[in-house]
Every structure is written in C-alpha cells, then in structure tokens.
Write an enzyme that holds these catalytic residues in place. Structure first.
Site, PDB file in Angstrom:
ATOM      1  N   ASP A  78      -8.357  -7.352   4.180  1.00 48.03           N
ATOM      2  CA  ASP A  78      -7.592  -7.988   3.101  1.00 48.03           C
ATOM      3  C   ASP A  78      -6.550  -8.930   3.693  1.00 48.03           C
ATOM      4  O   ASP A  78      -6.087  -8.753   4.832  1.00 48.03           O
ATOM      5  CB  ASP A  78      -6.948  -6.947   2.184  1.00 48.03           C
ATOM      6  CG  ASP A  78      -5.951  -6.045   2.900  1.00 48.03           C
ATOM      7  OD1 ASP A  78      -6.205  -5.683   4.067  1.00 48.03           O
ATOM      8  OD2 ASP A  78      -4.914  -5.706   2.298  1.00 48.03           O
ATOM      9  N   GLU A 140      -4.266  -3.092   3.534  1.00 44.51           N
ATOM     10  CA  GLU A 140      -3.177  -3.106   4.506  1.00 44.51           C
ATOM     11  C   GLU A 140      -2.067  -4.039   4.050  1.00 44.51           C
ATOM     12  O   GLU A 140      -0.886  -3.741   4.214  1.00 44.51           O
ATOM     13  CB  GLU A 140      -3.698  -3.535   5.881  1.00 44.51           C
ATOM     14  CG  GLU A 140      -2.748  -3.201   7.040  1.00 44.51           C
ATOM     15  CD  GLU A 140      -1.685  -4.263   7.313  1.00 44.51           C
ATOM     16  OE1 GLU A 140      -0.760  -3.980   8.095  1.00 44.51           O
ATOM     17  OE2 GLU A 140      -1.771  -5.379   6.757  1.00 44.51           O
TER      18      GLU A 140
END
EC number: 3.5.1.18
Length: 381
Positions: A78, A140
């Site tokens: 991400d 994250e």
C-alpha cells in the site's frame, strides 16, 4: 514458469507493482501479482485477509524451503495518496534520466521487488539450504490494525516464526548503504481537554479559566527532561503540536481549552509509564480534565548480532560503504515484528518518499538486489 523466466529483474518488477494503484486501503491487484510469481517459483502461498468482513485488509504470506536458517523478508504494497503536480504520472512507472518515478517506489515497492528478485536468482542457481518467507501487508500506510500485527501473531500461533526478519523500508537518507535500522523509538499521541467555567474577562472571580490550567500543565510537561539518550537512541522528545480554544471574542473567558502532543521515546520508557505521568500531571493542574492517549508503538532494539553483521558485510561488499546502525525516524511495521523475533530494516534511499515525484535511481534497484542476495548467502541460505 521455468527458472529462466523467474522474476530476476527488479526494475521490471518494480514497474509492474507501481502500475497497481494501491493507495491504502486499496490493493488494485498488487498482491495477486506477487502471489502469482511466487507460486510459480515454488512458494506456498497464504492469503490472510484480516479486519471487517466487508472491507478486509489484504495480506500475503509465502514460504519456500524448510528448517533453519529461516529468514523472512517483510514489506508492504500500500502507498500514500500521490497528490497533485507530478512531472510523471504517479502510477505510470516512467524512467527518465536514470530515475524511476512512481508513488511507492521508495516506500516501498522497490524494496519488495528487490527481495523477490534476490530470492529468484538464488533459486535459479540452487535449492535453498533453509527457508525464506515473505510477509507482505496492504495496511502499513494506514492504521496498521489488520496488517503485519495479526499476520505475525498468526505465525506465532503456528510456531512458524523466522529466525530473523528483514524489513525493506527505505532506511538510507541520501545514498544506498548508509544506514541499517536496528530499532525504532516508541510513539504516542495525547489530547488533553480542560473544562472550566466561561465568563466575562472583567469578572474573573465568576469564571474558571481553563487556558491558565492548561498552560501550567503544559509548562511542567515540556520543562521535564525525559532522558539524555542511550547508546543506541537519541533523547526522548515531547512536542506540543496544537493548543486550541476556539474563542473568537476578546472579552470572554472560554469554557474549554485543549492541547495535543506527541512523545517519541526511547527504550528507557514504556507507553504505559509515560501515560501515567501525563495523567498525573494533568490531574494536579486540572482535576477532571480529559486525557486521551493513543500509543502507536513501543520502542524496540535488536541488539547487533550475527544477522546484523551479515547484513552490514553484504552492504559493504556491494556498495563499499560501512553502514551505521541507527534507531531514528518514525515508526514502521518492525515494531510489531520485534515482539516475536529479531528484526532489522534496510532498503532504498528514502529522500523522496511520500513526496511529489517520488523516485529512486534505477541502478540502486540492482545494487539492493545484490545486497539481499549476498545477505542471504551470508545468513547460510
């Protein structure tokens, strides 16, 4: 997929990952892309979505080989939103003047591509002497509730924790080979809301000014020296980030006042002890005040041992630089992993991460792949 078609080129793999618009919490096919390649390389694949059923966080765990030594590479697919004003489209993965542009190339799709390419190259040459695993999360850059933390807990429950974990975060400030992260400071945010009694400034005896109480408690908090640092950590730091009253009038004593602060703390402290201190100081200056605390992560340190020495030697062999061991910067998912096994971080240059026109030098992708390969060989794989 034959060994001749393994994903050994980190540049091509980085470009493929960059073209997935995986702005957290979206995935846009990034983890499926990785899973497809790893499965053909012989990895056992585990898809581990955690979180709400209607919007689970995508996580991927993959392993090849068995026994020890066991090494885990960890990272995330991400990325943060790109924003406006890029000179190259943020998800086009363009190369210009020796630079590869794209949101997430430094933080940290480039690192993911490099450790996949490193494993692929070794597998082309020979079987592994132990086991290698990959832990890839899609959470994250977001809250981090349903990513690495539940995955590492899942591994612990299965008694499948690695001997060592290397996180591919961009640890280098300016050039590849500068810095290995062997720990991180803890981080906590607090909001303090003091309630008083509103009134006219000309009649203070009929009011209770919450601003005065708030300023007094903030003065005590900021005047304390938390510590002077340790061998591996800088001094802990408390920073007031906001003081708010919301009072548009010049002749009104406000009814409430609030402040927000952040503490970045080393391993001399814990979030619980600091929380107790904040509440105690607040209670003395402003009884009944509300204190909201959120601890992002505790401080941790991986004492430099054999694995870190092997990593440092690999970096020097490829770059000619002797990396320093550091614990600065913000938090990372290593804070979750550190509770279960030794962990360090090393990846690309992070000078442009989260910035417009995020990029890395194309040549550093090959160098990082070589570092990861050399480290694996030093580690006994």
């Amino acid at each position: 997929m034959t060994t001749s078609s393994f994903p050994v080129d980190p540049v091509t793999l980085s470009q493929d990952l960059l073209r997935c618009c995986s702005v957290t919490p979206a995935d846009d096919g990034a983890q499926a892309l990785i899973a497809g390649m790893l499965e053909k390389m012989g990895f056992e694949i585990f898809s581990l979505p955690f979180g709400p059923e209607d919007a689970p966080t995508p996580n991927l765990f993959a392993r090849i080989g068995s026994g020890s030594p066991s090494l885990c590479f960890a990272g995330h697919t991400d990325v943060v939103p790109p924003g406006e004003g890029w000179s190259h489209a943020p998800f086009s993965a363009e190369i210009s003047d020796g630079l590869l542009f794209g949101r997430g190339i430094a933080d940290m799709k480039g690192g993911v591509a490099c450790f996949i390419a490193a494993v692929a190259r070794i597998l082309q040459e020979r079987p592994l002497k132990g086991s290698v695993s990959l832990l890839i999360t899609g959470d994250e850059e977001g809250p981090g509730h349903f990513g690495t933390r539940p995955v590492i807990e899942w591994l612990s429950q299965r008694n499948e924790l690695p001997d060592f974990c290397l996180v591919g975060e961009p640890t280098n400030p300016a050039v590849l080979g500068e810095t290995i992260k062997i720990g991180r400071r803890g981080s906590m945010n607090a909001e303090i809301v003091v309630t008083g009694v509103q009134g006219h400034v000309a009649y203070p005896h009929l009011a209770d000014n919450p601003v005065h109480r708030l300023l007094a408690l903030l003065a005590e908090l900021t005047n304390r020296t938390l510590d002077t640092g340790t061998e591996w950590f800088a001094a802990s730091s408390l920073q007031v980030t906001s003081v708010d009253v919301g009072n548009a009038a010049t002749n009104v004593i406000p009814g409430t006042a609030s402040a927000r602060l952040n503490i970045r703390f080393n391993d001399l402290h814990t979030g619980a002890v600091l929380s107790d201190w904040l509440r105690e100081v607040t209670a003395r200056h402003a009884p009944g005040a509300e204190v909201k605390i959120a601890i992002s992560g505790e401080a941790f340190l991986t004492e430099p041992g054999t694995a870190v020495q092997h990593l440092s030697a690999a970096i020097t062999a490829v770059t000619g630089r002797e990396p320093c061991l550091d614990t600065g910067g913000g938090t990372s998912d290593a804070r979750f992993i550190s509770r279960y096994c030794p962990v360090a971080e090393f990846g690309l240059v992070g000078a442009t991460m989260h910035k417009r026109d995020e990029h890395v030098e194309v040549s550093t992708l090959e160098d990082l792949t070589q570092i990861y390969m050399t480290f694996m060989e030093n580690f006994g794989l």
